[in-house]
Enzyme design. Sequence first.
Site, PDB file in Angstrom:
ATOM      1  N   THR A 167       0.793  -1.294  -0.094  1.00 33.83           N
ATOM      2  CA  THR A 167       0.072   0.089  -0.053  1.00 33.83           C
ATOM      3  C   THR A 167       0.835   1.264   0.158  1.00 33.83           C
ATOM      4  O   THR A 167       1.974   1.171   0.767  1.00 33.83           O
ATOM      5  CB  THR A 167      -0.884   0.105   1.102  1.00 33.83           C
ATOM      6  OG1 THR A 167      -1.507  -1.107   1.281  1.00 33.83           O
ATOM      7  CG2 THR A 167      -1.797   1.314   1.169  1.00 33.83           C
ATOM      8  N   ARG A 195     -12.732  -8.457  -2.032  1.00 38.22           N
ATOM      9  CA  ARG A 195     -12.400  -8.349  -0.903  1.00 38.22           C
ATOM     10  C   ARG A 195     -11.662  -6.836  -0.579  1.00 38.22           C
ATOM     11  O   ARG A 195     -11.112  -6.320  -1.507  1.00 38.22           O
ATOM     12  CB  ARG A 195     -11.127  -9.527  -0.596  1.00 38.22           C
ATOM     13  CG  ARG A 195     -10.318  -9.094   0.740  1.00 38.22           C
ATOM     14  CD  ARG A 195      -9.175  -8.128   0.291  1.00 38.22           C
ATOM     15  NE  ARG A 195      -8.251  -7.950   1.731  1.00 38.22           N
ATOM     16  CZ  ARG A 195      -7.402  -7.048   2.032  1.00 38.22           C
ATOM     17  NH1 ARG A 195      -7.200  -6.139   1.002  1.00 38.22           N
ATOM     18  NH2 ARG A 195      -6.611  -7.058   3.008  1.00 38.22           N
ATOM     19  N   VAL A 196     -12.110  -6.085   0.467  1.00 39.48           N
ATOM     20  CA  VAL A 196     -11.485  -4.515   0.645  1.00 39.48           C
ATOM     21  C   VAL A 196     -10.681  -4.826   2.013  1.00 39.48           C
ATOM     22  O   VAL A 196     -11.093  -5.615   3.267  1.00 39.48           O
ATOM     23  CB  VAL A 196     -12.811  -3.912   0.897  1.00 39.48           C
ATOM     24  CG1 VAL A 196     -12.246  -2.546   1.226  1.00 39.48           C
ATOM     25  CG2 VAL A 196     -13.323  -3.872  -0.681  1.00 39.48           C
ATOM     26  N   GLY A 197      -9.730  -4.190   2.062  1.00 40.44           N
ATOM     27  CA  GLY A 197      -8.871  -4.016   3.069  1.00 40.44           C
ATOM     28  C   GLY A 197      -9.039  -2.768   3.987  1.00 40.44           C
ATOM     29  O   GLY A 197      -9.984  -2.111   3.767  1.00 40.44           O
ATOM     30  N   ASP A 198      -7.817  -2.457   4.567  1.00 43.24           N
ATOM     31  CA  ASP A 198      -7.889  -1.201   5.441  1.00 43.24           C
ATOM     32  C   ASP A 198      -7.939  -0.075   4.741  1.00 43.24           C
ATOM     33  O   ASP A 198      -8.326   1.164   5.074  1.00 43.24           O
ATOM     34  CB  ASP A 198      -6.983  -1.248   6.618  1.00 43.24           C
ATOM     35  CG  ASP A 198      -5.489  -1.348   5.715  1.00 43.24           C
ATOM     36  OD1 ASP A 198      -5.323  -2.228   4.894  1.00 43.24           O
ATOM     37  OD2 ASP A 198      -4.659  -0.361   5.865  1.00 43.24           O
ATOM     38  N   THR A 218      -0.084   1.187   6.493  1.00 41.33           N
ATOM     39  CA  THR A 218       0.427   0.063   5.644  1.00 41.33           C
ATOM     40  C   THR A 218       0.287  -1.206   6.373  1.00 41.33           C
ATOM     41  O   THR A 218       0.771  -1.374   7.609  1.00 41.33           O
ATOM     42  CB  THR A 218       1.476   0.239   4.780  1.00 41.33           C
ATOM     43  OG1 THR A 218       2.005  -0.717   4.074  1.00 41.33           O
ATOM     44  CG2 THR A 218       2.526   0.783   5.520  1.00 41.33           C
ATOM     45  N   GLY A 219       0.038  -2.508   5.826  1.00 41.57           N
ATOM     46  CA  GLY A 219       0.165  -3.864   6.508  1.00 41.57           C
ATOM     47  C   GLY A 219      -1.169  -4.588   6.067  1.00 41.57           C
ATOM     48  O   GLY A 219      -1.701  -4.343   5.180  1.00 41.57           O
ATOM     49  N   HIS A 220      -1.090  -5.550   6.786  1.00 42.28           N
ATOM     50  CA  HIS A 220      -2.248  -6.619   6.620  1.00 42.28           C
ATOM     51  C   HIS A 220      -3.571  -6.095   7.006  1.00 42.28           C
ATOM     52  O   HIS A 220      -3.943  -5.959   8.353  1.00 42.28           O
ATOM     53  CB  HIS A 220      -1.956  -8.000   7.163  1.00 42.28           C
ATOM     54  CG  HIS A 220      -2.740  -9.052   6.784  1.00 42.28           C
ATOM     55  ND1 HIS A 220      -3.489  -9.808   7.913  1.00 42.28           N
ATOM     56  CD2 HIS A 220      -2.811  -9.608   5.554  1.00 42.28           C
ATOM     57  CE1 HIS A 220      -4.363 -10.739   6.913  1.00 42.28           C
ATOM     58  NE2 HIS A 220      -3.788 -10.495   5.765  1.00 42.28           N
ATOM     59  N   GLY A 221      -4.221  -5.698   6.017  1.00 39.74           N
ATOM     60  CA  GLY A 221      -5.527  -4.797   6.151  1.00 39.74           C
ATOM     61  C   GLY A 221      -6.556  -5.540   7.290  1.00 39.74           C
ATOM     62  O   GLY A 221      -7.178  -4.803   7.920  1.00 39.74           O
TER      63      GLY A 221
HETATM   64  N1  GLY Z   1      -3.060  -2.653   3.709  1.00 40.05           N
HETATM   65  C1  GLY Z   1      -3.595  -3.168   2.024  1.00 40.05           C
HETATM   66  C2  GLY Z   1      -4.474  -4.378   2.290  1.00 40.05           C
HETATM   67  O1  GLY Z   1      -4.426  -5.028   3.225  1.00 40.05           O
HETATM   68  O2  GLY Z   1      -5.301  -4.417   1.490  1.00 40.05           O
END
Ligand code: GLY
Length: 296
Positions: A167, A195-198, A218-221
């Site tokens: 991101t 799928r939608v992230g953060d 940034t990171g695992h949404g």
């Molecule tokens: N931070 C990006 C996502 O997880 O989509």
Amino acid sequence: MNPVLVVHGGAWNIPYDLTEKHRKGCKEAVLVGWEILINGGTALDAVEAAVKSMEDNPVFDAGKGSVLNMEGEIEMDALIMDGKTLSFGAVAAVKNIKHPVSLARLVMERSKHNFIVGEGALKFARKNGVEECKTGDLIVERERKRLFEIRKEGNRIESLFQSRKDTVGAIALDSSRNIAVATSTGGIPNKFPSRVGDTPLIGCGAYADNEIGAAAATGHGEDLMKVTLAKTAIYFLKKTKNPQKAAEKVINYLERRVNGHGGIIVLDMKGRIGVAYNTPRMAYGYKTVKEEKFFV
Ligand code: GLY
């Protein structure tokens, strides 16, 4: 007020041989946004331009170069927020658009809504004369290969490759003392369609408030959403009045509370910067009237 611009190009296990490209990409983005700020332009224009530069750069997981979902498609998410009015615009799971961040801005400025997703976002883009592109124009060979490897090797490789979360984000403070933030991403590889992230979620991927400052995550949404990372950073900024402490506290909280991994950039209304991450590397950089620095 002296302007400040800070960008990031993602916090993840960036391979050593890609570090220079990430550093260069952050620098290019900062210089594009800085040109706007130093000529009296707005923070909103600067963050949009900086993020567009990273969307055009195939090294990042945003715009061209985005990761592929499990059907081999690119679906992108973006957010832009104005700290003066707290207005924001967001798009999610949008296809065939070169610059999702600019579409998010159009949502903010030309629609009655804040957030438009999927097919509707594409319809909105058409209605507002935004040029469409082919999926193939956004796909790069590296990501085709990544998806192929994930499909071939299954979960073992999937977890390995899912450490890629690239991101991009930018925060600017302009000479009128307004702050703005923008983010953009292709999400995570092999994600389920839609799928939608953060990244496009206000308070999760980013937040900006002229009364306190701004943050971009940034990171695992899936984990970042659980702790509304960006707004929690703003809470810590208000409490500590120290952007570096706020960044460190929120990343500690992410790890302690949900075992999450990622990074954050924070900027306060005095132009002071904070950066923290708990991944092996994070690409970021900034420019002020006194100095410019870039790190991976
Ligand atoms: N931070 C990006 C996502 O997880 O989509």
